[in-house]
Design a protein around this motif. Structure first.
Motif, short mmCIF file in Angstrom:
data_model
loop_
_atom_site.label_atom_id
_atom_site.label_comp_id
_atom_site.label_asym_id
_atom_site.label_seq_id
_atom_site.Cartn_x
_atom_site.Cartn_y
_atom_site.Cartn_z
N ALA A 46 -0.29 -5.88 8.84
CA ALA A 46 -0.22 -4.46 7.92
C ALA A 46 0.10 -3.45 9.06
CB ALA A 46 -1.78 -4.12 7.35
N PHE A 49 4.14 -4.24 9.81
CA PHE A 49 5.10 -3.96 8.55
C PHE A 49 5.10 -2.29 8.06
CE2 PHE A 49 6.12 -4.77 3.90
CZ PHE A 49 7.29 -5.34 4.33
N ALA A 50 3.96 -1.83 8.21
CA ALA A 50 4.21 -0.32 7.75
C ALA A 50 4.81 0.37 8.62
CB ALA A 50 2.79 0.24 7.89
N ILE A 53 8.54 -0.43 7.97
CA ILE A 53 9.10 0.12 6.74
C ILE A 53 9.03 1.71 6.93
CG2 ILE A 53 8.72 0.57 4.29
CD1 ILE A 53 9.57 -2.16 5.09
N HIS A 57 0.65 3.79 5.63
CA HIS A 57 -0.15 2.51 5.04
C HIS A 57 0.44 1.35 4.58
CE1 HIS A 57 -3.10 5.98 5.52
NE2 HIS A 57 -2.16 6.69 4.85
N CYS A 58 -0.04 0.30 4.87
CA CYS A 58 0.38 -1.09 4.19
C CYS A 58 -1.06 -1.78 4.00
CB CYS A 58 0.98 -1.99 5.28
SG CYS A 58 1.33 -3.65 4.61
N PRO A 60 -2.60 -4.87 2.52
CA PRO A 60 -2.24 -6.39 2.27
C PRO A 60 -3.15 -6.89 1.06
CG PRO A 60 -2.99 -6.29 4.61
CD PRO A 60 -3.06 -4.85 3.97
N HIS A 171 13.53 -6.98 1.00
CA HIS A 171 12.99 -6.95 2.45
C HIS A 171 13.96 -6.49 3.37
CE1 HIS A 171 10.31 -9.59 -0.05
NE2 HIS A 171 9.35 -9.32 0.64
N GLY A 181 10.67 0.81 0.23
CA GLY A 181 9.26 0.89 0.44
C GLY A 181 8.92 2.14 1.17
N SER A 182 9.74 2.86 1.41
CA SER A 182 9.49 4.24 1.97
C SER A 182 9.93 5.39 1.19
CB SER A 182 9.87 4.53 3.52
OG SER A 182 11.46 4.43 3.48
N ALA A 205 1.80 -6.89 -0.74
CA ALA A 205 1.43 -5.68 -0.03
C ALA A 205 1.80 -4.56 -0.86
CB ALA A 205 2.13 -5.61 1.47
N LEU A 207 2.52 -0.34 -0.17
CA LEU A 207 2.74 0.45 0.93
C LEU A 207 2.84 2.03 0.38
CD1 LEU A 207 3.77 -2.35 1.95
CD2 LEU A 207 5.21 -1.13 3.74
#
Length: 376
Positions: A46, A49-50, A53, A57-58, A60, A171, A181-182, A205, A207
């Protein structure tokens, strides 16, 4: 002419052959730890990956559909009373499934011809007082221009409408230098094994950079708890990424850009081989390749031709969400001008093999077959 050469549509085992030693080491260490849920591996992934990106916050979760449902419910909690969500009808039913589970109503906008992505004008034509959110589905690795969508909403005085990104097929893709994702208020990812970043099973997940949305999503993925056994949020569920999947993803995450570049090279070679009557989908700057999709008015003939050459293909997606039999009695509506591009495209799209560790011979064989496909 039939051939003994065979090219599968996908072969995840080849990815494992490349990274198997590292995956096995991480998985065995996880199993030996005796902590298989809600542990350090999921927390590590988490965080990583956060950071990749560029969000705060991520969260899962168990799979990508859960991620969509939880993201939708989190957005709805900030906008009580609204039930309509604008989305596309050409993306396999996953968003509609999540909407139905969340008790929300889909409103289907049309798509752009070349990219097969959400048509912003069509989406805006669907706005109503009931609109909760617009889902930007980054289909096939293409990227919806979320910044332009946000600007158009604000120009109409509709900054109250949330933007939810469905990043299940994108991805590592970017828009104007920012990772998908952002770009919106909240985003959902799937890590199904065939994704550009895939686990060894189901995983997903949510995000966001919003503290409030993150808090709600965390509660919803664990029964709606605000503390153990204390349910403070309605609509919760049990949705957790297990430690084995998190460990696998943490191994593969640093390789994502290289893996995306490998997919892009395959797609480029297909594009160069296509005759004028077979058109690869246009890829916008910043997009990645998830599926190598070509468009042909003779899709079924092309598929049969490739099968004769030993090349497996698939169709993504043959039925529009608004036409699915099981949903006909449920509430929904279409854009005022209908879905002409979606309906025209649904019978023309064909997905070619495009996966990690394809051999040069396989790629060349597909390219040669595409070049030989006769015009009508």
């Amino acid at each position: 002419m039939k051939t003994s050469r065979r090219v599968p549509f996908n072969d995840v085992g080849r990815l494992y052959e490349r990274y198997g030693a590292a995956i096995e080491s991480a998985v065995v260490a996880t199993l030996r730890s005796g902590w298989w849920l809600n542990g350090e591996r999921a927390e590590s992934f988490a965080r990583n990956f956060a950071a990749a990106i560029g969000v705060a916050h991520c969260i899962p979760v168990a799979n990508g559909t859960d991620a969509l449902e939880i993201a939708l419910k989190a957005a709805a909690s900030a906008r009580p009373g609204r039930r309509e969500v604008i989305t596309v009808a050409n993306a396999g039913g996953y968003t509609t499934t999540a909407l139905r589970a969340a008790g929300l109503v889909p409103v289907y906008a049309d798509i752009e011809e070349a990219s097969q992505l959400l048509d912003i004008d069509s989406a805006l034509s669907c706005l109503s007082d009931e609109t909760l959110a617009i889902v930007a589905t980054h289909l096939y690795g293409g990227v919806v221009d979320v910044a332009a969508l946000r600007e158009r909403l604000e120009s109409l005085g509709r900054s109250d409408v949330a933007i939810i990104e469905d990043c299940a097929q994108a991805h590592g893709a970017t828009s104007k230098g920012r990772p998908v994702g952002s770009l919106g208020d909240i985003a959902a990812f799937s890590f199904y094994p065939t994704k550009n970043l895939g686990a060894a099973g189901d995983a997903g997940a949510v995000l966001t950079s919003s503290e409030a949305l993150a808090d709600t999503a965390r509660a919803l993925r664990q029964y709606g708890w605000s503390a153990k056994y204390r349910i403070s949020s309605a609509g919760g569920r049990n949705s957790r990424m297990d430690e084995v999947q998190a460990a696998t993803l943490d191994v593969l995450l640093p390789n994502l850009q290289a893996l995306n570049a490998e997919r892009a090279e395959v797609m480029a070679r297909f594009a160069a081989a296509c005759p004028s009557h077979v058109h690869p989908l246009v890829r916008a700057p910043g997009s990645v390749v998830h599926l190598a999709v070509v468009r042909s008015s003779r899709r079924d003939a092309l598929r049969a031709f490739l099968a004769e050459h030993g090349i497996a293909t698939d169709v993504h997606y043959p039925i529009l969400d608004c036409d699915q039999e099981g949903w006909q009695a449920l509430p929904s509506r279409l854009a005022p001008n209908g879905l002409p591009v979606s309906r025209r495209s649904v019978g023309e799209l064909l997905s070619l093999p495009c996966f990690i560790a394809m051999s040069a011979e396989e790629v060349d064989h597909i390219g040669a077959a595409l070049a030989e496909f006769p015009a009508a």
